[in-house]
Design an enzyme around this catalytic site. Structure first.
Site, PDB file in Angstrom:
ATOM      1  N   GLU A 112       0.883  -1.040  -0.067  1.00 57.43           N
ATOM      2  CA  GLU A 112       0.063   0.187  -0.015  1.00 57.43           C
ATOM      3  C   GLU A 112       0.975   1.424   0.129  1.00 57.43           C
ATOM      4  O   GLU A 112       1.912   1.362   0.838  1.00 57.43           O
ATOM      5  CB  GLU A 112      -0.847  -0.035   1.358  1.00 57.43           C
ATOM      6  CG  GLU A 112      -1.863   1.419   1.036  1.00 57.43           C
ATOM      7  CD  GLU A 112      -2.965   1.042   2.103  1.00 57.43           C
ATOM      8  OE1 GLU A 112      -3.086   0.278   2.909  1.00 57.43           O
ATOM      9  OE2 GLU A 112      -4.187   1.978   1.915  1.00 57.43           O
ATOM     10  N   GLU A 118       2.782   8.064   7.668  1.00 58.37           N
ATOM     11  CA  GLU A 118       2.568   6.719   7.928  1.00 58.37           C
ATOM     12  C   GLU A 118       3.831   5.765   7.418  1.00 58.37           C
ATOM     13  O   GLU A 118       3.715   4.532   7.864  1.00 58.37           O
ATOM     14  CB  GLU A 118       1.318   6.245   7.316  1.00 58.37           C
ATOM     15  CG  GLU A 118       0.214   7.083   7.841  1.00 58.37           C
ATOM     16  CD  GLU A 118      -1.109   6.546   7.294  1.00 58.37           C
ATOM     17  OE1 GLU A 118      -1.332   5.579   6.977  1.00 58.37           O
ATOM     18  OE2 GLU A 118      -2.080   7.356   7.753  1.00 58.37           O
ATOM     19  N   ASP A 145      -4.506   3.890  -2.821  1.00 59.91           N
ATOM     20  CA  ASP A 145      -5.580   4.303  -2.157  1.00 59.91           C
ATOM     21  C   ASP A 145      -5.760   5.702  -2.508  1.00 59.91           C
ATOM     22  O   ASP A 145      -4.986   6.679  -2.408  1.00 59.91           O
ATOM     23  CB  ASP A 145      -5.065   4.002  -0.737  1.00 59.91           C
ATOM     24  CG  ASP A 145      -6.074   4.370   0.213  1.00 59.91           C
ATOM     25  OD1 ASP A 145      -6.751   5.704   0.336  1.00 59.91           O
ATOM     26  OD2 ASP A 145      -6.289   3.871   1.390  1.00 59.91           O
ATOM     27  N   HIS A 148      -4.342   8.457   0.251  1.00 57.78           N
ATOM     28  CA  HIS A 148      -3.203   8.871   0.236  1.00 57.78           C
ATOM     29  C   HIS A 148      -2.960   9.609  -1.027  1.00 57.78           C
ATOM     30  O   HIS A 148      -2.060  10.434  -0.934  1.00 57.78           O
ATOM     31  CB  HIS A 148      -2.231   7.471   0.383  1.00 57.78           C
ATOM     32  CG  HIS A 148      -2.643   6.860   1.703  1.00 57.78           C
ATOM     33  ND1 HIS A 148      -2.272   7.272   3.082  1.00 57.78           N
ATOM     34  CD2 HIS A 148      -3.298   5.710   1.972  1.00 57.78           C
ATOM     35  CE1 HIS A 148      -2.556   6.469   3.977  1.00 57.78           C
ATOM     36  NE2 HIS A 148      -3.441   5.390   3.373  1.00 57.78           N
ATOM     37  N   HIS A 171      -7.656   0.614  -2.986  1.00 58.04           N
ATOM     38  CA  HIS A 171      -8.581   1.204  -1.851  1.00 58.04           C
ATOM     39  C   HIS A 171      -9.300   2.364  -2.359  1.00 58.04           C
ATOM     40  O   HIS A 171      -8.735   3.485  -2.749  1.00 58.04           O
ATOM     41  CB  HIS A 171      -7.956   1.735  -0.596  1.00 58.04           C
ATOM     42  CG  HIS A 171      -7.736   0.578   0.276  1.00 58.04           C
ATOM     43  ND1 HIS A 171      -6.932   0.609   1.367  1.00 58.04           N
ATOM     44  CD2 HIS A 171      -8.287  -0.775   0.404  1.00 58.04           C
ATOM     45  CE1 HIS A 171      -6.842  -0.524   2.060  1.00 58.04           C
ATOM     46  NE2 HIS A 171      -7.681  -1.411   1.543  1.00 58.04           N
ATOM     47  N   ARG A 177     -12.424   9.889   5.492  1.00 50.02           N
ATOM     48  CA  ARG A 177     -12.476   8.539   5.476  1.00 50.02           C
ATOM     49  C   ARG A 177     -13.820   8.100   5.996  1.00 50.02           C
ATOM     50  O   ARG A 177     -14.119   7.047   6.231  1.00 50.02           O
ATOM     51  CB  ARG A 177     -11.575   8.203   6.592  1.00 50.02           C
ATOM     52  CG  ARG A 177     -10.139   8.334   6.826  1.00 50.02           C
ATOM     53  CD  ARG A 177      -9.425   7.381   5.211  1.00 50.02           C
ATOM     54  NE  ARG A 177      -8.171   7.048   5.635  1.00 50.02           N
ATOM     55  CZ  ARG A 177      -7.515   5.959   5.027  1.00 50.02           C
ATOM     56  NH1 ARG A 177      -8.325   5.512   3.955  1.00 50.02           N
ATOM     57  NH2 ARG A 177      -6.315   5.732   5.297  1.00 50.02           N
ATOM     58  N   GLU A 206     -12.538   1.765   1.858  1.00 50.64           N
ATOM     59  CA  GLU A 206     -11.964   1.852   3.207  1.00 50.64           C
ATOM     60  C   GLU A 206     -12.500   2.880   4.197  1.00 50.64           C
ATOM     61  O   GLU A 206     -12.536   4.107   3.280  1.00 50.64           O
ATOM     62  CB  GLU A 206     -10.293   1.807   3.037  1.00 50.64           C
ATOM     63  CG  GLU A 206      -9.929   1.783   4.408  1.00 50.64           C
ATOM     64  CD  GLU A 206      -8.340   1.759   4.442  1.00 50.64           C
ATOM     65  OE1 GLU A 206      -7.525   0.765   4.782  1.00 50.64           O
ATOM     66  OE2 GLU A 206      -7.783   2.504   3.609  1.00 50.64           O
TER      67      GLU A 206
HETATM   68 MN    MN Z   1      -5.975   2.251   2.480  1.00 48.78          MN
END
Ligand code: MN
Length: 255
Positions: A112, A118, A145, A148, A171, A177, A206
């Site tokens: 990912e 992160e 994703d 991100h 994702h 979120r 997600e």
């Molecule tokens: Mn994700």
């Protein structure tokens, strides 16, 4: 359905598999590393990390999952310096071995691409694709994703096309979120990009909200706010939104 592997050794895959089978659901499995099992750091940490990743892969086999995905290449945390060269190499060697083993059972491994807060190994699709390509392993892919990408990429279209053959998992997530289309992510461009690269793998919604996360996990992901309580409504909306968006992308591509 993506199953997050919160407890690699305690997870009862056969029970979970029976439930998934009874609902007619296929599965993917996601897992993350902690500082203790960080394969991008010391040899000792990497050794623990490789054990954890192999355990996760065994669970994916038992669950009958098609993909093993997530933060498999470093810990999920804010680092204070770039990844060391030898650590990056160690991470690649371990993932090369893992992807080879996974491939023997038809499981795809996808890393990912997460934002700068992160991980420090890579934060863009292009750098992640370079990381996987350097291993020469065709079963080691990248996991993209929209949450991100919205932080790190110039847009949500061209970067996907630039790494087309490296994409192995997706994702779909809003910048909050929470509910898809309630925030600022340019989903129209993102779905057009998936169509343009002829992506045919799983597309997973997600979501995170303080109202339904454990304290540890909420803290790790810095989820302090609650965006919803009704998870059935949220999931129904997400499934509809994703199907609609893919249809719209296909229709506009034909014009
Ligand atoms: Mn994700």
């Amino acid at each position: 359905m993506e199953v997050p592997l919160m407890d690699p050794w305690g997870f009862e895959a056969s029970r979970a598999r029976a439930t998934l089978d009874s609902l007619g659901l296929a599965s993917t499995l996601s897992v993350g590393l902690t500082g203790d099992s960080d394969v991008s750091q010391s040899a000792e940490q990497a050794e623990r990390g490789e054990k954890l990743l192999n355990q996760a892969l065994d669970q994916a086999f038992r669950l009958g999952s098609t993909h093993l995905v997530g933060n498999l290449f470093s810990a999920l945390k804010r680092y204070s310096a770039p990844a060391p060269r030898d650590g990056r190499l160690r991470s690649q060697e371990i993932l090369d071995r893992l992807a080879t083993r996974a491939g023997q059972e038809g499981v795809t491994v996808a890393l990912e691409v997460v934002n700068r807060y992160e991980t420090n190994v890579f934060n863009t699709l292009r750098d992640a694709a370079a990381f996987t390509r350097e291993t020469g392993n065709p079963n080691l892919k990248i996991h993209i994703d929209s949450f991100h990408m919205n932080i790190e990429e110039p847009d949500l279209y061209q970067p996907v096309l630039d790494v087309a053959d490296a994409v192995g998992y997706v994702h779909v997530s809003e910048n909050t979120r929470g509910y898809l289309s309630s925030g600022g992510v340019d989903f129209a461009q993102f779905f057009l990009a998936l169509l343009a690269i002829k992506y045919d793998g799983p597309v997973t919604f997600e979501t995170f909200s303080a109202s339904n996360l454990s304290e540890d996990f909420a803290s790790l992901l810095a989820v302090w706010r609650s965006f919803y309580d009704d998870t059935d409504d949220l999931a129904t909306h997400a499934a509809q939104f994703i199907r609609q968006s893919l249809d719209q992308a296909a229709a506009s591509a034909q014009v």
